[in-house]
Design a protein around this motif. Structure first.
Motif, mmCIF file in Angstrom:
data_model
loop_
_atom_site.group_PDB
_atom_site.id
_atom_site.type_symbol
_atom_site.label_atom_id
_atom_site.label_comp_id
_atom_site.label_asym_id
_atom_site.label_seq_id
_atom_site.Cartn_x
_atom_site.Cartn_y
_atom_site.Cartn_z
ATOM 1 N N VAL A 7 28.544 53.381 65.382
ATOM 2 C CA VAL A 7 27.982 52.495 64.452
ATOM 3 C C VAL A 7 26.300 52.524 64.433
ATOM 4 C CG1 VAL A 7 29.817 51.263 63.626
ATOM 5 C CG2 VAL A 7 28.256 50.433 65.641
ATOM 6 N N ARG A 8 25.980 53.760 64.125
ATOM 7 C CA ARG A 8 24.416 54.118 64.219
ATOM 8 C C ARG A 8 23.877 54.504 62.801
ATOM 9 N NH1 ARG A 8 23.322 50.977 68.525
ATOM 10 N NH2 ARG A 8 23.849 51.972 70.560
ATOM 11 N N PHE A 9 22.466 54.106 62.419
ATOM 12 C CA PHE A 9 21.790 54.475 61.414
ATOM 13 C C PHE A 9 21.966 56.138 61.145
ATOM 14 C CE2 PHE A 9 18.568 55.135 58.528
ATOM 15 C CZ PHE A 9 18.635 54.120 57.363
ATOM 16 N N GLY A 10 22.514 56.346 59.849
ATOM 17 C CA GLY A 10 22.785 57.646 59.603
ATOM 18 C C GLY A 10 24.102 58.140 59.655
ATOM 19 N N LYS A 11 24.903 57.573 60.463
ATOM 20 C CA LYS A 11 26.099 58.080 60.692
ATOM 21 C C LYS A 11 27.255 57.697 59.737
ATOM 22 C CE LYS A 11 26.551 58.726 65.791
ATOM 23 N NZ LYS A 11 27.626 58.751 66.982
ATOM 24 N N SER A 124 21.237 65.366 59.208
ATOM 25 C CA SER A 124 20.084 66.682 59.292
ATOM 26 C C SER A 124 18.697 66.238 59.080
ATOM 27 C CB SER A 124 20.583 67.559 58.169
ATOM 28 O OG SER A 124 20.434 66.739 56.743
ATOM 29 N N THR A 125 18.400 65.017 58.540
ATOM 30 C CA THR A 125 17.155 64.699 58.456
ATOM 31 C C THR A 125 16.150 64.468 59.581
ATOM 32 O OG1 THR A 125 17.536 62.573 57.915
ATOM 33 C CG2 THR A 125 17.206 63.665 56.088
ATOM 34 N N TRP A 126 17.010 64.172 60.872
ATOM 35 C CA TRP A 126 16.171 64.272 62.070
ATOM 36 C C TRP A 126 15.569 65.270 62.576
ATOM 37 C CZ3 TRP A 126 17.914 60.371 66.388
ATOM 38 C CH2 TRP A 126 17.989 58.949 65.873
ATOM 39 N N VAL A 127 16.141 66.422 61.737
ATOM 40 C CA VAL A 127 15.452 67.781 61.969
ATOM 41 C C VAL A 127 14.354 68.031 61.188
ATOM 42 C CG1 VAL A 127 15.783 70.237 62.385
ATOM 43 C CG2 VAL A 127 17.463 68.761 63.110
ATOM 44 N N THR A 128 14.727 67.758 59.716
ATOM 45 C CA THR A 128 13.652 68.153 58.742
ATOM 46 C C THR A 128 12.648 67.170 58.503
ATOM 47 O OG1 THR A 128 15.253 67.100 57.014
ATOM 48 C CG2 THR A 128 15.532 69.571 57.606
ATOM 49 N N GLY A 129 13.099 65.993 58.788
ATOM 50 C CA GLY A 129 11.829 64.731 58.677
ATOM 51 C C GLY A 129 12.572 63.644 58.145
ATOM 52 N N VAL A 130 12.398 62.439 58.394
ATOM 53 C CA VAL A 130 12.556 61.108 57.612
ATOM 54 C C VAL A 130 11.585 60.072 58.325
ATOM 55 C CG1 VAL A 130 14.297 60.513 59.889
ATOM 56 C CG2 VAL A 130 14.645 59.619 57.799
ATOM 57 N N GLY A 131 11.344 59.021 57.321
ATOM 58 C CA GLY A 131 10.424 58.126 57.452
ATOM 59 C C GLY A 131 9.125 58.260 58.165
ATOM 60 N N ASN A 132 8.285 58.950 57.191
ATOM 61 C CA ASN A 132 7.142 59.324 57.323
ATOM 62 C C ASN A 132 7.003 60.739 58.120
ATOM 63 O OD1 ASN A 132 5.640 57.092 56.493
ATOM 64 N ND2 ASN A 132 6.078 55.939 58.393
ATOM 65 N N ASP A 133 8.233 61.342 57.915
ATOM 66 C CA ASP A 133 8.581 62.996 58.547
ATOM 67 C C ASP A 133 8.472 63.052 59.911
ATOM 68 O OD1 ASP A 133 5.741 63.957 55.995
ATOM 69 O OD2 ASP A 133 8.104 63.726 55.920
ATOM 70 N N ALA A 134 9.302 61.845 60.498
ATOM 71 C CA ALA A 134 9.549 61.692 61.836
ATOM 72 C C ALA A 134 10.602 62.693 62.101
ATOM 73 C CB ALA A 134 9.835 60.436 62.499
ATOM 74 N N ASN A 135 10.722 63.593 63.045
ATOM 75 C CA ASN A 135 11.554 64.639 63.261
ATOM 76 C C ASN A 135 11.598 64.821 64.834
ATOM 77 O OD1 ASN A 135 10.079 67.162 63.797
ATOM 78 N ND2 ASN A 135 9.134 66.108 61.912
ATOM 79 N N ILE A 216 15.216 57.473 64.265
ATOM 80 C CA ILE A 216 13.928 58.127 64.795
ATOM 81 C C ILE A 216 12.786 57.862 64.141
ATOM 82 C CG2 ILE A 216 14.341 59.990 63.030
ATOM 83 C CD1 ILE A 216 13.822 62.138 65.045
ATOM 84 N N SER A 217 12.745 57.236 62.981
ATOM 85 C CA SER A 217 11.807 56.917 62.089
ATOM 86 C C SER A 217 10.767 55.820 62.781
ATOM 87 C CB SER A 217 12.105 56.065 60.916
ATOM 88 O OG SER A 217 12.882 55.204 60.760
ATOM 89 N N GLN A 218 11.545 55.158 63.626
ATOM 90 C CA GLN A 218 10.794 54.033 64.872
ATOM 91 C C GLN A 218 10.091 54.758 65.951
ATOM 92 O OE1 GLN A 218 10.807 50.788 63.071
ATOM 93 N NE2 GLN A 218 12.039 52.195 61.731
ATOM 94 N N VAL A 219 10.185 56.275 66.055
ATOM 95 C CA VAL A 219 9.624 56.469 67.444
ATOM 96 C C VAL A 219 8.307 57.500 67.104
ATOM 97 C CG1 VAL A 219 10.335 58.347 69.028
ATOM 98 C CG2 VAL A 219 11.979 56.985 68.197
ATOM 99 N N GLN A 220 7.179 56.978 67.703
ATOM 100 C CA GLN A 220 5.739 57.370 67.201
ATOM 101 C C GLN A 220 5.832 58.833 67.660
ATOM 102 O OE1 GLN A 220 2.488 54.651 68.488
ATOM 103 N NE2 GLN A 220 1.138 56.573 68.698
ATOM 104 N N GLN A 221 6.408 59.314 68.878
ATOM 105 C CA GLN A 221 6.200 60.457 69.395
ATOM 106 C C GLN A 221 6.800 61.480 68.611
ATOM 107 O OE1 GLN A 221 4.276 61.872 71.238
ATOM 108 N NE2 GLN A 221 5.388 62.769 73.180
ATOM 109 N N ALA A 222 7.677 61.118 67.619
ATOM 110 C CA ALA A 222 8.534 62.068 66.623
ATOM 111 C C ALA A 222 7.587 62.239 65.314
ATOM 112 C CB ALA A 222 9.691 61.775 66.335
ATOM 113 N N ASN A 223 6.701 61.454 65.190
ATOM 114 C CA ASN A 223 5.775 61.383 63.890
ATOM 115 C C ASN A 223 4.522 62.172 63.774
ATOM 116 O OD1 ASN A 223 4.442 60.642 61.546
ATOM 117 N ND2 ASN A 223 5.346 58.604 61.560
#
Length: 231
Positions: A7-11, A124-135, A216-223
């Motif tokens: 039960v995680r966001f996006g699942k 798939s947006t975790w690869v292409t970018g989500v939330g300010n393009d975090a990926n 992932i949108s909450q992770v600065q290192q991914a943005n």
């Protein structure tokens, strides 16, 4: 039985639908109904549930934790399992590096990240970018420069007995620079026990991000639009 890791966001799965049905039964609003996809409406309803329990601030962010999910399960009549079904012991982690031939570029990293998303259920947006393009590709670039065999022997984690790769146990390793305990705790079922294996490494990082940050949108290192920052 509802598993916290499902039960995680996006699942999208039956456990998410069970959670949504429980929220609706408890009179929390999900305008689209129990779709089986953990989306923004589910996050909003779950945040309201957390607040009803007295949680506030980051503890009421709409991302399920073991305590709040267990309480919802008690109310709705379903048991909750908070264990990662793919977790392994730290002693089971293997430290053999990859053989030569894995290209050190974004296209190769993208292919591995797509495989990891499919295995973990991350969108798939975790690869292409989500939330300010975090990926994940930005995170991998910043952590390892697309080097599957990267190991950091100089940071604060570089402690513990030396392993077969010649580095201390607790060093950050691989594409996403995870440490052995993080890799073990967040290991994805069906992936290798090799910490340098690119798909296993990224999968463990994805599960860790879900558990610590919610998305992932909450992770600065991914943005890519924010300064690099350890995660």
């Amino acid at each position: 039985m509802v598993n916290l890791f499902n039960v995680r966001f996006g699942k999208q799965n039956s456990d998410v639908k069970t959670l949504q049905e429980a929220l609706i039964a408890a009179h929390f609003s999900l305008p689209k109904g129990a779709t089986g996809t953990f989306d923004d409406q589910t996050k909003s309803a779950y945040a309201a549930w957390q607040k009803s329990l007295g949680f506030h601030g980051p503890d009421a962010d709409g991302f399920p934790g073991c305590d709040s999910l267990t309480k919802l399960g008690h109310k709705a009549g379903f048991p909750v399992d908070c264990r990662n079904p793919g977790a392994i012991s730290v002693n089971a982690v293997q430290f053999s590096k990859n053989h030569a031939g894995i290209a050190q570029n974004i296209d190769t990293a993208r292919d591995f990240a797509k495989q990891a998303c499919k295995l973990t259920g991350a969108p798939s947006t975790w690869v292409t970018g989500v939330g300010n393009d975090a990926n994940m590709l930005t995170l991998i670039l910043r952590e390892s420069s697309y080097n599957t065999n990267a190991v950091n022997k100089t940071d604060n984690n570089a402690t513990g007995p030396h392993q077969s790769d010649g580095a201390p146990l607790n060093c950050s390793r691989g594409y996403a620079q995870v440490i052995a305990s993080t890799f073990a705790d967040n290991h994805q079922a069906g992936t290798s026990d090799q910490i340098y294996d690119p798909v296993a490494n990224i999968s463990a990082a994805i599960n860790y991000i879900w558990n610590r940050y919610g998305d992932i949108s909450q992770v600065q290192q991914a943005n890519p639009h924010r300064k690099p920052h350890f995660y």
